[in-house]
Design a protein around this motif. Structure first.
Motif, PDB file in Angstrom:
ATOM      1  N   UNK A 298       0.798  -1.220   0.000  1.00 23.36           N
ATOM      2  CA  UNK A 298       0.000   0.000   0.000  1.00 23.36           C
ATOM      3  C   UNK A 298       0.831   1.271   0.000  1.00 23.36           C
ATOM      4  N   UNK A 315      -6.718   5.124  -9.935  1.00 28.51           N
ATOM      5  CA  UNK A 315      -7.982   4.394  -9.814  1.00 28.51           C
ATOM      6  C   UNK A 315      -8.029   3.653  -8.480  1.00 28.51           C
ATOM      7  N   UNK A 317      -5.876   0.374  -5.875  1.00 31.73           N
ATOM      8  CA  UNK A 317      -4.807  -0.593  -5.651  1.00 31.73           C
ATOM      9  C   UNK A 317      -5.365  -1.853  -5.034  1.00 31.73           C
TER      10      UNK A 317
ATOM     11  N   UNK B 296      -7.254   7.057   2.907  1.00 34.05           N
ATOM     12  CA  UNK B 296      -5.956   6.658   3.457  1.00 34.05           C
ATOM     13  C   UNK B 296      -5.109   5.935   2.402  1.00 34.05           C
ATOM     14  N   UNK B 297      -5.762   5.452   1.356  1.00 29.49           N
ATOM     15  CA  UNK B 297      -5.070   5.023   0.124  1.00 29.49           C
ATOM     16  C   UNK B 297      -3.920   4.044   0.338  1.00 29.49           C
ATOM     17  N   UNK B 298      -4.057   3.127   1.286  1.00 30.33           N
ATOM     18  CA  UNK B 298      -3.023   2.115   1.470  1.00 30.33           C
ATOM     19  C   UNK B 298      -2.190   2.333   2.721  1.00 30.33           C
ATOM     20  N   UNK B 317      -5.598  -5.745   0.934  1.00 34.74           N
ATOM     21  CA  UNK B 317      -6.342  -4.488   0.956  1.00 34.74           C
ATOM     22  C   UNK B 317      -6.806  -4.142  -0.444  1.00 34.74           C
ATOM     23  N   UNK B 318      -7.905  -3.422  -0.487  1.00 40.56           N
ATOM     24  CA  UNK B 318      -8.290  -2.785  -1.737  1.00 40.56           C
ATOM     25  C   UNK B 318      -8.282  -1.282  -1.497  1.00 40.56           C
ATOM     26  N   UNK B 319      -7.523  -0.566  -2.306  1.00 42.72           N
ATOM     27  CA  UNK B 319      -7.612   0.890  -2.289  1.00 42.72           C
ATOM     28  C   UNK B 319      -8.571   1.265  -3.410  1.00 42.72           C
ATOM     29  N   UNK B 320      -9.737   1.742  -3.019  1.00 41.89           N
ATOM     30  CA  UNK B 320     -10.761   2.047  -4.013  1.00 41.89           C
ATOM     31  C   UNK B 320     -10.968   3.547  -4.017  1.00 41.89           C
ATOM     32  N   UNK B 321     -10.218   4.200  -4.887  1.00 38.89           N
ATOM     33  CA  UNK B 321     -10.287   5.649  -4.963  1.00 38.89           C
ATOM     34  C   UNK B 321     -11.524   6.046  -5.753  1.00 38.89           C
ATOM     35  N   UNK B 322     -11.699   5.412  -6.907  1.00 34.69           N
ATOM     36  CA  UNK B 322     -12.822   5.759  -7.778  1.00 34.69           C
ATOM     37  C   UNK B 322     -14.081   5.033  -7.308  1.00 34.69           C
ATOM     38  N   UNK B 324     -16.371   3.584  -9.117  1.00 36.16           N
ATOM     39  CA  UNK B 324     -16.605   2.300  -9.785  1.00 36.16           C
ATOM     40  C   UNK B 324     -15.708   1.205  -9.210  1.00 36.16           C
ATOM     41  N   UNK B 325     -14.555   1.589  -8.676  1.00 34.57           N
ATOM     42  CA  UNK B 325     -13.708   0.593  -8.017  1.00 34.57           C
ATOM     43  C   UNK B 325     -14.375   0.119  -6.726  1.00 34.57           C
ATOM     44  N   UNK B 329     -14.915  -3.741  -7.128  1.00 34.71           N
ATOM     45  CA  UNK B 329     -13.999  -4.583  -6.350  1.00 34.71           C
ATOM     46  C   UNK B 329     -14.510  -4.888  -4.955  1.00 34.71           C
ATOM     47  N   UNK B 358     -14.224 -10.388   0.081  1.00 33.09           N
ATOM     48  CA  UNK B 358     -13.288 -10.556  -1.029  1.00 33.09           C
ATOM     49  C   UNK B 358     -12.071 -11.373  -0.648  1.00 33.09           C
TER      50      UNK B 358
END
Lengths: 434, 434
Positions: A298, A315, A317, B296-298, B317-322, B324-325, B329, B358
């Motif tokens: 991350x 988008x 990660x 927090x993006x990761x 982890x999933x960083x889902x900024x958008x 649609x993510x 996801x 997930x």
């Protein structure tokens, strides 16, 4: 690391860092180094940095010591809060032979700030807090006020030396220092400074000894080399070379830069101060990136999103620590993991492609490695990290740039350095120079 | 931040850190904080830390300053190398009024070390190096030698004050400091030291002023309160209170701790020195966690994986900024985003559940917020962050702990502080105290 110093006298300064938490090493002082850098930029010579706890006698002793060393400017950080152990303004006032006076306008300003903050803590006795904060509106007579960024105002006390009093939190100190520099008192104190031009060259992938060799040659071949003040610093695989030169000797720098370009053209990635982060952000404009991270976990996504506006091109990660997460979320082929191991170039590439597809991105990056301390083998020791950048070009074709590196250091070093290497590979892939 | 200090005299020390690269902030000083910790452990009071460049006059001025402050012990670091800008021993010798004398045994020791090293660098002129290193065998008459760990010997010069001269590299300085402490000269210098017990209390969610109120009351109600030396420090929403007390006054600390527990029981999360990271790591043993991060993006995934062995319980982890993510996801319901906004408690909860599913985890955490500087609205200003922790209990039921907070600061502050808040919510959810 080193510094070539030009032996010339200019304005001199000292820094007093107060705070028991800093003196005892509990909190790392960020203000001393930051201010040192700003003074260097200004051409003011920093002679001493002193640290002491929240004790009036110790702060006073340090101020007197610096004055005795004939500095033109003293900058203090810390001790501006509302409590009894915040005493810097009072000590400085006495040191400068000035009375403390209540500034009505400042008191109103602080009141407004504190009232706003109190809204978040409804349980706290607002009157008591306001009374405590009133102390912060006491300033040395004739001093110039630096408007608070947090709740604590700073002051500039003109004199010989001039004293600039700043708060401890870096996010408050930094803008307030900029305001302080603009005051007449500070400008007068540093009038004797030498005006320099400063240039920064950044390289990636060159060992420090290689640069040292080149600088030794430059000493013989670059006319006016002895007028250059050069500082080099190695940080996470990046070499930073900062050169200061007085304008009349600018050609020496031009010659040095030519030599550096001749010898290390491939390793130089910036000559205008830009960080790799700036360059990657620019290259990603109009694109859409997703990361797939194992050992960096991350850190790369966090770094790509550090700057405002990054949501336009980041988008998201997937941090896939477990193998099944690599398979499930990123579509990595389990047989490829079995055949090559989770830390391998094929897996890094599949991770990058998986991220690109999952997020509907046009740029993907996969990082998988062994951060340690456990998990290393003879064939893949701790510090082995595989990277892959995949980029979809305008014609729809996807090309990959894939690398394996072996790096030294502990778990934290490997994670941090891997993040930096990933940024550089991303840069190379995006400018098509991979 | 602050310190309540017991007005009692014990042994006092000062530290002089030399080196232009440290003074200019290019290299971070690790020796000052490390030595400060060692002195604290010994019960020696550290009064001042001073830093200066490689200039004899500045080093001498700092030694004189410290002697004037009546310290019993001065420790210097750096400037022991073979080159001309390494001058600490010479300056200390003069300062202590002692002649420099060549120590034959030491010269032989250095010769042996250097000959060994030279084997690795066949190109270097061994005679020149040996001549340069001979300078390192010059010591103040009557000083005690500290055997080199690298190539540079240290010295202990007995006197008032006693001066301990140590090399700059931390891996050399640290064992040599231990040798220095064992010398009679240092033991004599610090004979007046006080023996303390040290305790650390950590709190989360209490403003500093709330603690200040309690400490003011403690001053009136806790017998022997004036025997406690208390340092408080606020860092990213966590308050750290370090108390030192002599063993015979231990009951004062016990009483203070009772008062803190009465007043702030909910906010105290550690009284044994443990960090929230330690506690979360322990609570996650045998579990499996996944994070779903927006602002927090990761950073949260990176923090959870900082320690060795974390791969046992961190799935990913999933960083889902958008948006649609978040939908694709993490299975967040697009209609919920439309109805409540991406920054909302229902979305945070769906993100947490999505991560849990997930990754086949039993613990999930979702963080969605506005880190700024853009993106804020009147209803949801910059600094608004929603958190949700979902935990699957042994009976298969999933419970959620969901919170919204509003925090001050810039983009970086909001991201860092959100990460800390997430750690604390995780802790509360896992101990079932939500």
């Amino acid at each position: 690391m080193g510094l070539r110093r030009v032996g010339r006298v200019s304005a001199r300064a000292g820094i007093v860092v107060t705070g028991t938490e800093v003196l005892t090493g509990r909190v790392r002082d960020l203000n001393g180094p930051w201010l040192a850098d700003r003074l260097l930029e200004l051409g003011v010579e920093l002679a001493h940095v002193t640290q002491c706890g929240d004790r009036a006698d110790d702060i006073d002793a340090q101020l007197r010591f610096l004055a005795g060393q004939q500095v033109d400017l003293i900058i203090t950080s810390g001790g501006l809060g509302p409590t009894a152990d915040d005493m810097t303004v009072e000590v400085v006032s006495r040191f400068c032979g000035r009375e403390l006076v209540l500034d009505d306008g400042l008191e109103r300003t602080i009141d407004e700030i504190v009232t706003g903050l109190m809204a978040r803590f409804p349980d706290v006795d607002a009157d008591a807090v306001r009374a405590a904060n009133r102390k912060q509106a006491l300033i040395p007579a004739g001093a110039q006020i630096l408007t608070p960024v947090g709740t604590a105002p700073g002051v500039v006390v003109p004199g010989t030396p001039t004293v600039v009093v700043l708060p401890g939190p870096p996010r408050e100190l930094q803008p307030m220092w900029r305001a302080a520099v603009a005051t007449d008192a500070v400008q007068a104190a540093i009038a004797g400074r030498t005006r320099y031009e400063q240039h920064t060259v950044r390289m990636f992938g060159l060992p420090e000894s290689g640069l040292a060799d080149t600088l030794r040659d430059a000493e013989k071949t670059v006319p006016g080399f002895d007028r250059l003040e050069i500082t080099t610093c190695l940080r996470r695989g990046e070499l930073e070379i900062v050169t200061r030169v007085e304008p009349q000797h600018a050609s020496a720098y031009t010659d040095l830069l030519s030599l550096l370009r001749d010898r290390h053209g491939r390793e130089i990635f910036s000559t205008d101060g830009a960080l790799v982060d700036d360059q990657v952000a620019e290259l990603l404009a109009g694109r859409r990136i997703a990361t797939a991270e194992s050992c960096t976990a991350g850190l790369l996504a966090a770094r790509l999103t550090e700057r405002p506006g990054s949501s336009a091109y980041v988008a998201g990660a997937v941090v896939a620590y477990a193998n099944d997460a690599k398979i499930e979320l990123l579509g990595v082929d389990g047989e490829v993991i079995d055949a090559h191991g989770a830390v391998s170039e094929p897996v890094a590439e599949q991770m990058a492609l998986g991220a690109l597809r999952r997020f509907g991105a046009d740029t993907g990056i996969g990082v998988t490695g062994i951060a340690g301390p456990g998990g290393g083998t003879a064939a893949k020791p701790v510090g082995t990290v595989c990277f892959s950048v995949v980029v979809r070009d305008d014609d729809g074709a996807v090309r990959a740039l894939t690398r394996t590196t072996h790096m030294p250091g502990n778990r934290s070093d490997v994670r941090e350095r891997s993040t930096t290497i990933a940024m550089h590979l991303l840069r190379r892939a995006l400018i098509g120079a991979g």
